[in-house]
Design an enzyme around this catalytic site. Structure first.
Site, PDB file in Angstrom:
ATOM      1  N   CYS A 107      -0.876  -2.335   0.202  1.00 32.10           N
ATOM      2  CA  CYS A 107      -1.456  -2.327  -1.156  1.00 32.10           C
ATOM      3  C   CYS A 107      -2.003  -3.703  -1.511  1.00 32.10           C
ATOM      4  O   CYS A 107      -3.118  -3.832  -2.013  1.00 32.10           O
ATOM      5  CB  CYS A 107      -0.387  -1.964  -2.189  1.00 32.10           C
ATOM      6  SG  CYS A 107       0.280  -0.322  -1.979  1.00 32.10           S
ATOM      7  N   VAL A 111      -5.807  -4.782  -2.457  1.00 28.24           N
ATOM      8  CA  VAL A 111      -6.189  -5.223  -3.806  1.00 28.24           C
ATOM      9  C   VAL A 111      -6.941  -6.556  -3.716  1.00 28.24           C
ATOM     10  O   VAL A 111      -7.937  -6.779  -4.403  1.00 28.24           O
ATOM     11  CB  VAL A 111      -4.938  -5.347  -4.716  1.00 28.24           C
ATOM     12  CG1 VAL A 111      -5.274  -6.049  -6.018  1.00 28.24           C
ATOM     13  CG2 VAL A 111      -4.372  -3.968  -5.005  1.00 28.24           C
TER      14      VAL A 111
HETATM   15  S1  SF4 Z   1       3.586  -2.198  -1.688  1.00 24.81           S
HETATM   16 FE1  SF4 Z   1       2.305  -0.480  -1.010  1.00 24.81          FE
HETATM   17  S2  SF4 Z   1       2.257  -0.640   1.221  1.00 24.81           S
HETATM   18 FE2  SF4 Z   1       3.961  -1.911   0.506  1.00 24.81          FE
HETATM   19  S3  SF4 Z   1       5.754  -0.564   0.634  1.00 24.81           S
HETATM   20 FE3  SF4 Z   1       4.949  -0.421  -1.458  1.00 24.81          FE
HETATM   21  S4  SF4 Z   1       3.563   1.347  -1.442  1.00 24.81           S
HETATM   22 FE4  SF4 Z   1       3.927   0.757   0.695  1.00 24.81          FE
END
Ligand code: SF4
Length: 458
Positions: A107, A111
């Protein structure tokens, strides 16, 4: 009590998931990467994501899952992850020396907007990626999709980066197996060999996540599809993509990139879906199905007809990956069971469309929902109970609270161990699955039935 989970009162929710029936994209990408021989999965993000993904896979497969991370800290969040990935690639090739690194994003890096191909190109220029070594990548933002999307994206990346067409057709068929256990991948290879067809399967986690204990730890076990095999996929006769959500995009990509015809199939769970798989192998390879395979099928059908009375009319709730639920529902219908609730946490309209095609006729009262969660499924079960629950480990609270027979199926199964050795695909897999379902149903019958129905006299 916490384990009770919920009351029966169903409230409409649009912005909240409780006990979601999915997990995040990079887990699927990491799992797919492990199906390439000599591959290091690399998580471009913070250490926490990578640790969670590795531990989830390790808890499911009971095997150490290796992966590296770009180890983002506050600096990367502000300035981008280029320096981290460059340093990571340098370290990975120097210390672990894999043949290939499969990078997926998290994520955070999504971003930030890191451009992975540009970063990798610069890393190659700087010498961080040695000559002859390969780096592929998939974008796997977890705020959309699920672990199944991440898996599909990484399989597509294998096609995009590796598949080649030399113009010389090879007498082999590509099989993209979908998000299934190592035992299922092994079973698909066995079944194809029994039909007399050479296949190239990728990813292939058999031999990687179900390897034997030899006393020696191998960072890169000898299982998995080799880079050469994946490259050769562009020269093969056809591709069988198993599972709309996990495999069809990669099969379509291979068709448009290398002109290899794609057959879009469902996961071969149960008689009909396995027949379709065997028939596709047979027709593309132009071979006859041998008697041994017909006998395998016949034994399954015999078992189903022998046990029919225990399954007929039983109400079932199913939850899991969309490809799993679609395929499993077909097996349940073949057993004349009634899948009255079918949910997936993933999104994609194909799920509800296909499930309605399957269930509107035989089970018109069925509730079908994508982007759903186990909390809601539990509420449905409180209102109108079922005779059997089939889902991953996260269903165990529901099964205990509602006192419902429970079969663990799909991903993740964290609290049992042998599932990775027993296929559920193919004719042999269906026998295993039916055996599991039958056992929980008969255990319940033995527990609750009047003495006259106990089937054994003192
Ligand atoms: S931040 Fe995003 S990629 Fe990382 S564990 Fe959480 S949902 Fe999964």
């Amino acid at each position: 009590m916490m384990l009770d989970g919920t009351t029966a009162e169903v409230a409409n929710r649009s912005a909240l998931r409780i006990n979601p029936a999915k997990t995040c994209q990079p887990i699927g990408a990491m799992y797919a990467s492990l199906g390439i021989q000599g591959c290091m999965p690399h998580s471009h993000g913070s250490q926490g994501c990578c640790a969670y993904h590795r531990s989830h896979l390790t808890r499911h497969f009971k095997e150490p899952v290796m992966a590296t991370t770009s180890s983002f800290t506050e600096g990367a969040s502000v300035f981008g992850g280029m320096a981290n990935l460059n340093q990571a690639l340098k370290n990975i090739f120097t210390i672990y020396n894999p043949d290939i690194v499969a990078v997926h994003t998290t994520c955070l890096s999504e971003v930030i907007g890191d451009d992975i191909p540009s970063i990798v190109a610069k890393a190659r220029e700087s010498g961080a990626v040695p000559e002859g070594k390969i780096v592929i990548h998939a974008n796997t933002p977890s705020f959309v999709g699920s672990h199944v999307t991440g898996f599909a994206n990484m399989v597509s990346a294998m096609v995009n980066y590796l598949s080649e067409s030399t113009g010389e057709t090879k007498n082999q068929i590509n099989v993209l197996p979908g998000y299934v256990e190592p035992a299922d991948m092994r079973e698909l290879k066995r079944l194809a060999a029994a039909v007399g067809v050479d296949i190239v399967m990728f990813p292939d986690t058999s031999g990687v996540l179900d390897g034997p204990l030899t006393g020696e730890y191998e960072l890169f076990p000898r299982g998995g599809a080799t880079v050469e095999q994946i490259k050769s996929s562009g020269d093969n006769i056809a591709t069988l993509g198993l599972g709309h959500f996990a495999s069809h995009i990669a099969a379509a990509t291979l068709e448009s990139k290398c002109n290899v015809p794609a057959a879009f199939l469902e996961l071969p769970i149960g008689v009909t879906a396995t027949d379709r798989f065997v028939d596709a192998l047979r027709s593309y390879a132009d071979v006859e199905v041998p008697e041994a395979v017909e006998n395998e099928r016949g034994r399954l059908v015999d078992l189903m007809s022998d046990l029919h009375q225990y399954f007929h009319g039983k109400r079932v709730a199913v939850s899991g990956d969309p490809d799993h639920v679609i395929a499993l529902t077909q097996l349940l219908l073949e057993l004349e069971m009634k899948p009255v609730y079918a949910i997936t946490g993933s999104t994609g309209n194909q799920f509800e469309k296909r499930m309605h095609e399957l269930l509107d006729g035989p089970v018109p009262e069925a509730k079908i929902k994508q982007n759903a969660d186990l909390f809601e499924l539990h509420q449905w079960m409180k209102n109108e109970p079922v005779d059997l629950l089939i889902t991953n480990t996260y269903g165990k609270h529901i099964a205990r609270t509602e006192d419902v027979p429970f079969v663990r199926f799909g991903f993740p199964i964290l609290d049992r161990a042998a599932h990775r050795y027993y296929p559920t695909l193919g004719y042999a897999g269906a026998i295993n699955l039916i055996n599991q379902i039958l056992n929980v149903i008969l255990d319940r019958k033995d527990r609750d039935c009047p003495e006259a129905w106990y089937e054994l006299v003192q």
